[in-house]
Design a protein around this motif. Sequence first.
Motif: not given
Length: 417
Positions: A22-23, A388, A391-392, A20, A18
Motif C-alpha cells: 500500500k506504500e 518512499l 523504499a521503492r 510496500m 513501509f
Amino acid sequence: MKVLVINSGSSSLKYQLFDMEKEMVLAKGLVERIGMETAIFSHQPYFGEKVTKVGQILEHKEAIRKVLAYLTDEKVGVISNVEEISAVGHRVVHGGEAFSDAAYLDPEVIRIIEKNIELAPLHNPAHLKGIYAFRELLGGDFPMVAVFDTAFHQTMPEESFMYALPMVLYKRHKIRRYGFHGTSHKFVSQRLSEILGESLEGKKVVSCHIGNGASITAIKDGKSYDTSMGMTPLEGLVMGTRSGDIDPAVVPFVMAKEDLTIGEVNSMLNKHSGLLGISGLSSDMREITAAMFEGHPGATLAFNLYIQRIKKYIGAYAAEMNGIDAIIFTGGVGENSELVRKRVLDGLTFLGVELDDALNEASSPKERRITTERSKVAAYVIPTNEELMIARETLRVVTERRKGERKSDEHASQVSR
C-alpha cells in the motif's frame, strides 16, 4: 513486503517502516544524541501514540537494537517479529562515479562506499555505521540496499559535470561535479510524469529542491542534465548556512586576512554563511521572512540574495535546455513558502510564466499546479518523499536480484541434467 528505510547520521538515526503493498508508513522514528547518556528515542506507530524515551545509547548498534525492539513491541510495535522485514534500504550521500543506480549491499559495494569517504567525509562514515550495525545484528546475507543521493545525476554530460581544472586532477582524484538531492529530484520528476499522464521524454523540467539545503536540477527527457550542487553540497544556491557559489579566490584571501585554518574556513562556508551569515539572525526562511516584513535590512538582503540565485539558475537551465516546459517546487521552503515561489516566478515572465496567485497561496491540496492555464511554462508544488523513493528503489533492487538468482538456479539445474 515490508521495507525499513534508514538514514544514519554521525549521532542520529532516522527510520521508517513501509508496507510496500500500500506504500504506507507503518511506523517511523528518530534516535538523537547517540553516544550520550541523554540520547532521545522517538517512535511513532501509524496507529497509536508517540513514544519518547531519554537514556543512554552509546553506539549505532545499540540504537538499532532499540528500533527493532520497538517495531516488534507488543504495545507499540507494528510487526510481530523482525522476520517480517523483507529488506533494509539505506540512504547514502555519495556513490562517486561507481553508482548510477541503487545497489545491493554486498561486500564490494560496501568497499566502494568506504573508498568514497574522502568525497563525503561528514556523511559516508555515518551511513556506514548504520550499515555495519545492521549486518552484525541481522547477518551479512540479510537483503540491504544503498540508495545514493548522487546516482540520479550520473546521466549529466561531461560539459555539465567537469570543472575547467587541469585534467590530471580529474584523472587522479575524480574532482568533478556530482550533485546531490538526487533521490528527491527523481521522486518529484517521476510524480510529475504521473500527474501529466505521460512520459517525460521530450520534456524539459527544472526541479527546485529548496530547504535549508537547496539545489536545482535541469531534467531533460526524465534524466538529470545539470544540477547546482557540485563535488560537495556547498556549490550552487544560497542556503540556510551554506554560501553557495563564491569566487574561489575568496578562500585564500579570507584565510590570510583572518588567519583561519582550512578547517575554520570550511566551517565558515558550510555552517556560518548563507541566510544565517547575511542576516545575522537565522537560517530559517520563516524567521527571515518575518524579520524582512519588520524592516530588518540583513533579513531583506538575505531573502533577495536567495531569490536572485534561484532565478539565475532557472534562467541558466532554460538556456542550456533551450526552453522549459515545467518547474517543480519541493523541499521545506519550496513546498511551504508561497512568497518565495511568487518572487521567483514573478521574475520569470520572460519565459511566459504566469502565476495564479490564488493557487499559489492555497494551503491545499499540497500537490498542485500554481500557474494559469495560459502560462507557457507550468509550475507545480510537489511534496517530496525521499524515504518512499528509497523504499521503492530497495524493493526494485531486491526483487530484481531474486529474479536473477532464480534464473541462475534454473540454468544450473538444466546444466546438471
